[in-house]
Every structure is written in C-alpha cells, then in structure tokens.
Design a protein around this motif. Sequence first.
Motif, PDB file in Angstrom:
ATOM      1  N   UNK A 116       1.475  -1.291   0.181  1.00 26.90           N
ATOM      2  CA  UNK A 116      -0.121  -0.111  -0.211  1.00 26.90           C
ATOM      3  C   UNK A 116       1.091   1.063  -0.089  1.00 26.90           C
ATOM      4  N   UNK A 117       0.607   2.289  -0.809  1.00 28.50           N
ATOM      5  CA  UNK A 117       1.666   3.502  -0.622  1.00 28.50           C
ATOM      6  C   UNK A 117       1.223   4.254   0.937  1.00 28.50           C
ATOM      7  N   UNK A 118       2.350   4.268   0.964  1.00 29.59           N
ATOM      8  CA  UNK A 118       2.264   4.987   2.432  1.00 29.59           C
ATOM      9  C   UNK A 118       2.359   6.709   2.278  1.00 29.59           C
ATOM     10  N   UNK A 119       3.631   7.167   1.796  1.00 27.26           N
ATOM     11  CA  UNK A 119       3.520   8.157   1.405  1.00 27.26           C
ATOM     12  C   UNK A 119       2.500   9.179   2.039  1.00 27.26           C
ATOM     13  N   UNK A 120       1.050   9.126   1.670  1.00 25.83           N
ATOM     14  CA  UNK A 120       0.281   9.888   2.509  1.00 25.83           C
ATOM     15  C   UNK A 120      -0.662   9.155   3.053  1.00 25.83           C
ATOM     16  N   UNK A 121      -1.178   9.336   3.832  1.00 24.39           N
ATOM     17  CA  UNK A 121      -1.675   8.678   4.442  1.00 24.39           C
ATOM     18  C   UNK A 121      -3.489   8.586   3.859  1.00 24.39           C
ATOM     19  N   UNK A 122      -3.814   9.274   2.987  1.00 23.91           N
ATOM     20  CA  UNK A 122      -5.332   8.742   1.707  1.00 23.91           C
ATOM     21  C   UNK A 122      -4.875   8.102   1.424  1.00 23.91           C
ATOM     22  N   UNK A 123      -3.988   8.115   1.165  1.00 21.50           N
ATOM     23  CA  UNK A 123      -3.740   7.277  -0.831  1.00 21.50           C
ATOM     24  C   UNK A 123      -3.618   6.056  -0.234  1.00 21.50           C
ATOM     25  N   UNK A 124      -4.670   5.699  -1.339  1.00 26.43           N
ATOM     26  CA  UNK A 124      -5.224   4.389  -1.615  1.00 26.43           C
ATOM     27  C   UNK A 124      -4.207   3.238  -2.141  1.00 26.43           C
ATOM     28  N   UNK A 125      -3.321   4.022  -3.067  1.00 29.99           N
ATOM     29  CA  UNK A 125      -3.293   3.045  -4.174  1.00 29.99           C
ATOM     30  C   UNK A 125      -2.668   1.203  -3.836  1.00 29.99           C
ATOM     31  N   UNK A 126      -2.724   1.014  -4.626  1.00 32.09           N
ATOM     32  CA  UNK A 126      -1.570  -0.840  -4.264  1.00 32.09           C
ATOM     33  C   UNK A 126      -1.225  -0.800  -4.459  1.00 32.09           C
ATOM     34  N   UNK A 127      -0.120  -2.055  -4.770  1.00 31.95           N
ATOM     35  CA  UNK A 127       0.093  -2.566  -5.811  1.00 31.95           C
ATOM     36  C   UNK A 127       0.903  -4.057  -5.974  1.00 31.95           C
ATOM     37  N   UNK A 128       0.858  -4.663  -6.287  1.00 26.72           N
ATOM     38  CA  UNK A 128       1.239  -6.833  -6.555  1.00 26.72           C
ATOM     39  C   UNK A 128       2.424  -6.310  -6.996  1.00 26.72           C
ATOM     40  N   UNK A 129       3.159  -7.580  -6.466  1.00 33.18           N
ATOM     41  CA  UNK A 129       4.493  -7.415  -6.928  1.00 33.18           C
ATOM     42  C   UNK A 129       5.297  -9.608  -6.970  1.00 33.18           C
ATOM     43  N   UNK A 130       5.155  -9.543  -7.997  1.00 34.77           N
ATOM     44  CA  UNK A 130       5.391 -11.013  -8.405  1.00 34.77           C
ATOM     45  C   UNK A 130       6.874 -11.579  -8.904  1.00 34.77           C
ATOM     46  N   UNK A 131       7.174 -12.549  -8.838  1.00 35.59           N
ATOM     47  CA  UNK A 131       8.140 -13.090  -9.869  1.00 35.59           C
ATOM     48  C   UNK A 131       7.317 -13.401 -11.506  1.00 35.59           C
ATOM     49  N   UNK A 132       7.992 -12.950 -12.565  1.00 35.35           N
ATOM     50  CA  UNK A 132       7.731 -13.696 -13.567  1.00 35.35           C
ATOM     51  C   UNK A 132       7.769 -15.212 -13.801  1.00 35.35           C
ATOM     52  N   UNK A 133       6.407 -15.806 -14.738  1.00 33.71           N
ATOM     53  CA  UNK A 133       6.813 -17.742 -14.159  1.00 33.71           C
ATOM     54  C   UNK A 133       7.704 -17.700 -15.504  1.00 33.71           C
TER      55      UNK A 133
END
Length: 250
Positions: A116-133
Amino acid sequence: MEAHSTCERKEETLRAEVKLLERDNEALRLMLEVMNKKLDTLQSHLQEMKEGQMRINLNQINGSIVEAPTVSKKPLQIFVRTDPNDNSLTVKDGYQWRKYGQKVTKDNSSPRAYFRCSMAPGCCVKKKVQRSIRDKSILVATYEGEHNHDLHDNSLCQTSSSTTRGIPKGSMASCPPPVMADDNSEPVILDLSLSASHQPCRRHTENFDQQYCSPSSQNKIQEFVDSLVKDPNFTVALAEAVARSITNQT
DNA sequence: CGAGTTTGACCTGCGC
DNA sequence: GCGCAGGTCAAACTCG
C-alpha cells in the motif's frame, strides 16, 4: 641481425595487438549500434508518455475528467528486471510502499507481495509484486488506484533517516524507475541488475574512444552515457514522469 | 521505541 | 452450500 629479429617480433606483437583492437572495434561498433537502437526506443516511449500526459492534462483542464482514449482502464502492469538472487519483492518506483501481505498463488510458485502506498495517509494506491513465471529475474508489479499526492512529497522519504526498512537510504532518489506496459503493448523490461560487473565494458568503451573516435563522437557517447547512467537528475526526472503516468493512467 | 515486515488466520468472491 | 483461491488483517517480530 639480433636487432632485426627483435624488430620483427615487435612488429608481430603490434600486428597481434592491431588485430585484437580491430576485433574490439567491431564488437564495440555493434554495441554502439544496439545502444543507439535502445536509445531510439526509449525516446519514442518517452514521447508516447509525454503525449499521453498532455492528453490527460487537457482533459482535466476542461473541467471533466475524461479517460484518455488510448489509456486502458485495466490495472497498470510493469515489468522490472532485477538480480535473480535478490529475493526482496521490491520495485523501486519513487513512491514509498508499506507491505501488508504476502501470498503464494496457485499459478506461480513465487510468492506475491501486497503493498500500500505509505507516502500520504489517505492514499489508497495498492500494488502487487510477483516474479514472472517465465523469467524469475523479472518482477511483475500491478498497480491499482490513484495517488492523491505528488511524487514531490517523496522529498520526505528521500531525506529522512526513517525511511523504509530493507531499502538502503537514498536508494529511492537514485533508483531508476520501471517502465510501464499495459496489456496491449509489448512489455518493456528495465534492467535493474546493472552493477560493477559491467565496469569492464565501460573501460572498453573508454579505450575504444581513445583509440578510434573523433572528439565529436566521443562527446556524443559521453553525453549518452552520462545522461542515462550518471545523471541523477535524469533518473529523478524520469521517475517523476513515470510516477505521474501511473497516477494518471490508473 | 517507533516504523516496517512477516505470517498465519480470516474474509470474500466465484465456480461447481 | 461447499471448497478453493486471492486478498486483507493484525499480532508478533525485527531493526535502526
């Protein structure tokens, strides 16, 4: 007589050296060709991003936020090449992320990390990170949501000593950003595994410059290398552009 | 001690 | 309704 044979030996040595240098010359010429092609590709990508940015800005100025016709609504995916030995699922994109979960998925043996983005309190941007198969050295990051703050807010995390754990201090500022790709385009992979192991190539290039290049060509190469590798402003500016792209495209 | 990470448990949506 | 898989929560842990 002895002087004559010494002279011949020297000549032979010099010929061998010339042959080696010619081989180096050819290899480096090919390398330059490849680098120029890659530069062209990068410039065209940058141009596309700028055009997309302009379209979005115009739409916002007109008062109503309209999705740019070329921008996909699908979550944005990026592909980042990293050191395969590096187990940390971190994609350094200039933003500050807080990990809130990790899961092993069915279709991929590599774990998927949730941020989750932790730069701003209200920021709700998420990201998923996974290695390529297909290629374990490639990280696939999927972005969801829209940042409610500017990347410039990152100045806090760049200067503060209490930044993210596990990421070396200052790495946010100097790290190159990943390259965007959506489902409709060819994935663009950024190699983050550049390291000191590439130094011999650099040394070769310098040698090549000294031996064969005119001062103008040397300057061109130097400019190219400096702007892409050394100049932190370049990487920071590119990071900001990419981050803005993420914000506007998602 | 505070901020971030880890990890097992829990929740939710979807297909059968 | 059940089971599975992906996503999220939150307590415990780690580190500077």
